[in-house]
Each structure stands twice: as structure tokens, then as C-alpha cells.
Design a protein around this motif. Structure first.
Motif, PDB file in Angstrom:
ATOM      1  N   HIS A  33       0.564  -0.939  -0.054  1.00 49.31           N
ATOM      2  CA  HIS A  33       0.169  -0.014  -0.114  1.00 49.31           C
ATOM      3  C   HIS A  33       0.784   1.172   0.087  1.00 49.31           C
ATOM      4  N   ASP A  34       1.584   1.618   0.823  1.00 47.40           N
ATOM      5  CA  ASP A  34       2.849   2.389   0.764  1.00 47.40           C
ATOM      6  C   ASP A  34       3.810   2.955  -0.877  1.00 47.40           C
ATOM      7  N   ALA A  35       3.587   1.704  -1.067  1.00 47.77           N
ATOM      8  CA  ALA A  35       4.943   1.713  -2.280  1.00 47.77           C
ATOM      9  C   ALA A  35       3.387   2.028  -3.595  1.00 47.77           C
ATOM     10  N   ASP A  36       1.993   1.931  -2.862  1.00 43.06           N
ATOM     11  CA  ASP A  36       1.794   2.925  -3.967  1.00 43.06           C
ATOM     12  C   ASP A  36       0.647   3.433  -4.045  1.00 43.06           C
ATOM     13  N   ASN A  37       0.378   4.536  -2.948  1.00 41.19           N
ATOM     14  CA  ASN A  37      -1.165   5.329  -2.999  1.00 41.19           C
ATOM     15  C   ASN A  37      -2.135   4.773  -3.676  1.00 41.19           C
ATOM     16  N   THR A  38      -1.565   4.728  -4.975  1.00 43.65           N
ATOM     17  CA  THR A  38      -3.115   4.520  -5.968  1.00 43.65           C
ATOM     18  C   THR A  38      -3.603   3.168  -6.015  1.00 43.65           C
ATOM     19  N   ASP A  39      -2.559   2.356  -5.532  1.00 44.15           N
ATOM     20  CA  ASP A  39      -3.449   0.745  -5.802  1.00 44.15           C
ATOM     21  C   ASP A  39      -4.891   0.223  -4.844  1.00 44.15           C
ATOM     22  N   GLU A  40      -5.770   0.614  -5.955  1.00 43.63           N
ATOM     23  CA  GLU A  40      -6.623   0.713  -5.189  1.00 43.63           C
ATOM     24  C   GLU A  40      -7.628  -1.050  -4.334  1.00 43.63           C
ATOM     25  N   PHE A  41      -6.145  -2.064  -4.781  1.00 43.78           N
ATOM     26  CA  PHE A  41      -6.664  -3.712  -4.369  1.00 43.78           C
ATOM     27  C   PHE A  41      -6.000  -3.071  -2.606  1.00 43.78           C
ATOM     28  N   TYR A  42      -5.097  -2.550  -2.667  1.00 42.25           N
ATOM     29  CA  TYR A  42      -4.135  -2.225  -1.181  1.00 42.25           C
ATOM     30  C   TYR A  42      -4.705  -1.627  -0.877  1.00 42.25           C
TER      31      TYR A  42
END
Length: 560
Positions: free
Chosen positions: A63-72
Motif C-alpha cells: 500500500h505504501d509503495a503505491d498509494n493509488t493501488d486500489e486493491f491494497y
């Protein structure tokens, strides 16, 4: 075990199943006929909690690696909801052990600290405060996302806060001023929202404390932080020593730096700047920095060589800066893989090397004790955990030429000044939080005014007039610890005092200092913080005279 982090499977852990299994384990523990039987049952608890922690940390990192990743993002929202339930269930289970008739035997296995922490935990949560804890987590996530997705317009491009660092510390003062104005303007635009988030947090945390029978959230926070061998009075006495000895010492360092920069007094514009020609920067690419780190740890000791090879082989770093990547840096742990993980945001500054020293200090300690089946031995208080990281920054001084080339001596000067300058600031963050939670009805404007007054006590050598937002008393709003992990920040200061003791020691006898550092890493959390320091030949920061002694030793070297 052969794996790469990017390939690790993830499956959402079921909180209902977790709670059901905990209830079954409690029944089994209550029916046990010996301490030996209880410890065997406890191994099933280890398996359950390690599975949950591993899944949570994989989701957290991704989630931290990509705050726009909807799944995480959905997984993060899920954990915000369920972590308080997990904590509550775990505390109920631990209470059964704490009240066991076979406690004497269990103490030989789990250690005395576990039982003291269980006592603190029992006071720290109940079913009634779970909804408030869930709301608190959601508020923290809202703040984190606001900071992580900052869109700062600068010179026709859009940057996040982390990627603005090369401009705010640029060697050209006009570039710094312009970049810091862009950052200040962004904070001015979002400060009403940050004020709203923090106001809700303070009231939420205060309500939790009242429901649990505490006078203030400060008391509750000390329990939740497992402050099991010192209290607010010890910290208050420590803060007095920092004010008395470190503030004047850092004032002299600030005068020295201002003179080096051709200024009468340090301005807010120079907060992160140490040399007119710019701060020393690592000479290599991000990939080369990691490689230099691997070479350094190969030479430092057999233990650090094995550790770093493991980290590289299993790709347990995510350190390259990207848009939509959460700010900050940390080390976390994946228990099912016995693997530390390091997260950071390289941005071309000396901070990139600090990741290879500081965060690797955390990760190295976790690696050293990874085979201890008694996980309670490794439930570190933060004042202990930060010693491992901050001391590693000093133990790696001998390799800084590999990172900074002919400016390595500038790096030493900057690092000592920066480490010393941090102590008054970190202490100020702590006093600010004590004031805020002792006076939860303060308005946002009063909190900013409180911060401004503390600036005069702890950082009188800085002129904030060039930065509108900092000058209003808003500097604390960029300090994520105040929002996410209240009262944690003083742990950095306490640990820094211990790390500075190691620095003095290694200057006299590096090999002996390293052996005692390694011994402290291996002790982990098997004993109380104050006891462990004494066991490896160190003094606790609370002892009168310790702070003064370090200031005297550092002054003798710096102002000779």
C-alpha cells in the motif's frame, strides 16, 4: 527458503477466524495442567499471530509503495478496522498467561518483561474503545494519504514532499527559498484539513483514555508504548537536561554553521543545509548506493555480511523514490520468512545513505535474533529499537568515503551537527504532545501558538520569518509521528543519547564498542531497557550528568 519479496503471496487474514481461534486457545490454556503444557499451546498462538502479522506487513508495504493501488488501499482500510480487534483479542489471551498458576515456569520461558507489558496492555484496551481505535486509525490513514499524495507545483513540474528535498536543500539559496515557499504554500492550503484531522485525533484519544479510567491520554500512551521501566517524570527530567546542556551546545553549532554559510543567523531556509557548496551527496546511482552498502557490511563484520547478502538476495528493499509512494522510511518484519524489510524514498541526498545505515541497523538487529522462537523476547520498546539504528550510523563512519568520495569529511561534520541538532527538536515534539494532551480543549490556533513558544525555548537560534507557514507555528504538521504514533518521538532522542555513548566508546576502542553493540542487539527485549543498558556497559539517559558528559565530549572534539 528461496523467495523474492515481489513474489510473496498475499491473502487477507480473517479477523473472525482469528478471534475464534484465540477463544479456543484461551480455553486450552485455562485447562492446561502444567507450565510446560501451556508453553506448547502458546506455540500455536505464535503460528496464528505470525500468519496475521506477515499478511498485514505485506499489505502495508505494498500500500505504501503505491498509494493509488486500489486493491491494497482496500486492504489498508480493512486493517484499520481489524487491528484494534486483533489487539484486543491478543491482550485477552495474554491476560490468561499473566494470571496463570504456572507463571513462574512461563517467566523462565517468556521473560519478566512480557508479564509487565501484559499488565500495561490490560489497562490499555477493552471492547468499549474498539470503535474509537478504528476511527483513530482511519484519521491517521487520512493524514498519511494527504501527505503522501501532496502535489506541489514547482518550476512547471509537480512533486511530492519527498521529491522536493533536493530543491529545498539546494546549494543555491534562491532555489531553496523558492522551493520552500512552494512547500509552505502547499501546507498553507491544507492546514485547515490537517487541523481538523488532529483536533479529532486529540479528542478521540482523550475519550479513549477517559473510558479506560485514565486522567489523560498521556497516561494511556505510556502504557501502550510499554514504558515499563520509566515514566513521565523521568522524561520530564531528561527534557530539562536537554534544555540545559544541549540547547546551548546546538546554539554554538548553529553559529558555526551560519558563519560557514555567510549568515548572521540561521534562517528556516537553512534548516537542512550545512555547506555553501551544497550538502555532500552520494556519488553513485541508487543501485550503486545499495551495492556500496553491501560491500560495507561485508567488511564490517561476519554477522553484517551474512545479513546484507540475505537482504539483497531476497530483494528486501524498496527504497527508490516514486510519485504516489508514501513518504518516510522504515524497517518492518515478515515473521513467516524470518525477513526484515526496508522501505524508503531515495531522493539523491545524504538521506539515501542514512537509510543504508539507520534502517539497516534496525534490520540487522531483527536478523540477528530471527531464530529465537520466543517472540516476546523481540517485542522491542522503541527507545531500545532506535539504539540499534542510530548507533549503526556511527559504526559505519569508516566507509563513508565509498559513498561521498572526497566530501566524506563534510558528511561527518554534517552528520554530527544534524544528530546533535535533532535532540532539542525531538524533545520539543515530546513536550508539545504532553501539553496538547494535558489540554485537549485547545484550539488549532492555540496549538500553533504553543509550538511557536516551544521554538523559542528549544530552537532560539533559528529565524522562521522567511517561511510563512513555519512562522505561524505550523512546522509540527509535517511530523507524521505526532499523528500516527503519538509520544514515540522522544524514543529517538533517548536512543540518540545512548548511540552517542557508543560513538564516544568507539572513538576510544572500536572493537570493544562493536562487541557490546552486538551483545545489546542479541539481548533484544529479553530484559528491561534500563537493565540491558547497564548489562552492556552503558548509562541510562535519565541519569543526571549523562547528557552533560556527552556534550562535554562532543564539544572537546568539535570546538578544539
Amino acid at each position: 527458503m528461496d523467495f523474492k519479496f515481489k513474489d510473496l503471496p498475499y491473502e487477507r487474514p480473517d479477523i473472525d477466524a482469528f478471534e475464534k481461534t484465540i477463544a479456543e486457545l484461551i480455553e486450552r490454556q485455562q485447562a492446561a495442567k502444567s507450565g510446560e503444557e501451556q508453553f506448547e499451546i502458546h506455540k500455536d498462538f505464535y503460528k496464528l499471530s505470525k500468519d496475521f502479522e506477515t499478511a498485514y506487513n505485506i499489505a502495508y508495504i505494498r500500500h505504501d509503495a503505491d498509494n493509488t493501488d486500489e486493491f491494497y488501499e482496500k486492504e489498508n482500510d480493512y486493517f484499520d478496522e481489524v487491528i484494534p480487534r486483533l489487539s484486543n483479542a491478543t491482550i485477552k489471551y495474554n491476560n490468561v498467561l499473566a494470571k496463570s498458576q504456572y507463571k513462574d515456569y512461563l517467566e523462565t520461558k517468556l521473560g519478566p518483561v512480557f508479564f509487565k507489558n501484559a499488565e500495561l496492555d490490560a489497562k490499555s484496551v477493552n471492547d468499549e474503545v474498539i470503535p474509537l481505535m478504528q476511527e483513530e486509525n482511519a484519521l491517521a490513514s487520512r493524514y498519511d494519504k494527504l501527505i503522501a499524495t501532496a502535489k506541489i507545483e514547482y518550476e512547471g513540474e509537480t512533486y511530492n514532499l519527498s521529491l522536493m528535498a533536493p530543491f529545498t536543500t539546494n546549494q543555491d539559496r534562491e532555489v531553496r527559498k523558492k522551493a520552500q515557499k512552494a512547500v509552505s504554500d502547499w501546507f498553507m492550503s491544507v492546514t485547515p484539513e490537517i487541523d481538523e484531522i488532529y483536533d479529532k485525533m486529540v479528542k478521540n484519544r482523550t475519550e479513549q483514555a477517559k473510558l479506560l479510567g485514565f486522567n489523560s491520554y498521556t497516561e494511556l500512551a505510556y502504557c501502550r508504548m510499554h514504558r515499563n521501566s520509566y515514566g513521565p517524570q523521568d522524561v520530564e527530567n531528561f527534557r530539562k537536561q536537554i534544555k540545559e546542556y544541549f540547547v546551548p551546545f546546538v546554539g554554538k553549532l548553529a553559529e558555526k554553521r551560519a558563519k560557514r554559510l555567510g549568515l548572521d543567523k540561521l534562517q528556516a531556509t537553512e534548516l537542512g543545509v550545512y555547506f555553501n557548496e551544497g550538502n555532500p551527496k552520494p556519488t553513485g546511482t541508487p543501485e550503486e548506493i545499495l551495492k556500496s552498502g553491501q560491500d560495507m557490511y561485508s567488511e564490517l563484520s561476519p554477522e553484517t555480511k551474512e545479513f546484507m547478502n540475505f537482504m539483497m538476495e531476497h530483494e528486501l528493499f524498496d527504497v527508490f523514490g516514486r510519485k504516489n509512494k508514501a513518504a518516510g522510511g522504515y524497517q518492518t518484519y515478515l515473521p513467516n520468512y524470518k525477513a526484515p524489510f526496508i522501505y524508503a524514498n531515495f531522493n539523491g541526498t545524504s538521506g539515501d545513505v542514512d537509510v543504508i545505515t539507520h534502517e539497516c541497523g534496525h534490520a540487522f538487529q531483527a536478523y540477528v535474533v530471527r531464530n529465537d522462537e520466543v517472540t516476546e523476547h523481540n517485542e522491542l520498546g522503541m527507545e531500545t529499537a532506535e539504539i540499534h539504528s542510530m548507533s549503526m550510523e556511527y559504526f559505519t563512519y569508516g566507509w563513508m568515503k565509498n559513498f561521498f568520495g572526497d566530501r566524506y569529511e563534510d558528511y561527518f561534520e554534517m552528520h554530527i551537527e544534524d544528530a546533535s541538532t535533532f535532540l532539542p527538536y525531538g524533545t520539543m515534539v515530546d513536550e508539545f504532545q504532553h501539553i496538547v494532551y494535558d489540554n485537549p480543549e485547545m484550539t488549532p490556533a492555540q496549538r500553533k501558538e504553543t509550538w511557536k513558544k516551544l521554538e523559542q525555548q528549544y530552537r532560539p537560534y533559528i529565524d522562521f520569518s522567511e517561511n510563512e507557514f513555519w512562522n505561524l507555528g505550523g512546522f509540527w504538521q509535517k511530523q507524521l509521528h505526532i499523528f500516527d504514533v503519538p509520544f514515540y518521538y522522544i524514543d529517538y532522542v533517548l536512543a540518540s543519547i545512548v548511540a552517542m555513548q557508543f560513538k564516544v566508546w568507539m572513538d576510544e576502542d572500536y572493537k570493544e564498542a562493536w562487541e557490546h553493540y552486538l551483545a545489546l542487539c542479541k539481548l533484544s527485549a529479553s530484559d528491561y531497557y534500563t537493565n540491558m543498558l547497564k548489562e552492556v556497559g552503558l548509562k541510562t539517559p535519565f541519569e543526571n550528568g549523562v547528557v552533560k558528559e556527552i556534550v562535554d565530549k562532543f564539544s572537546a572534539k568539535i570546538f578544539k
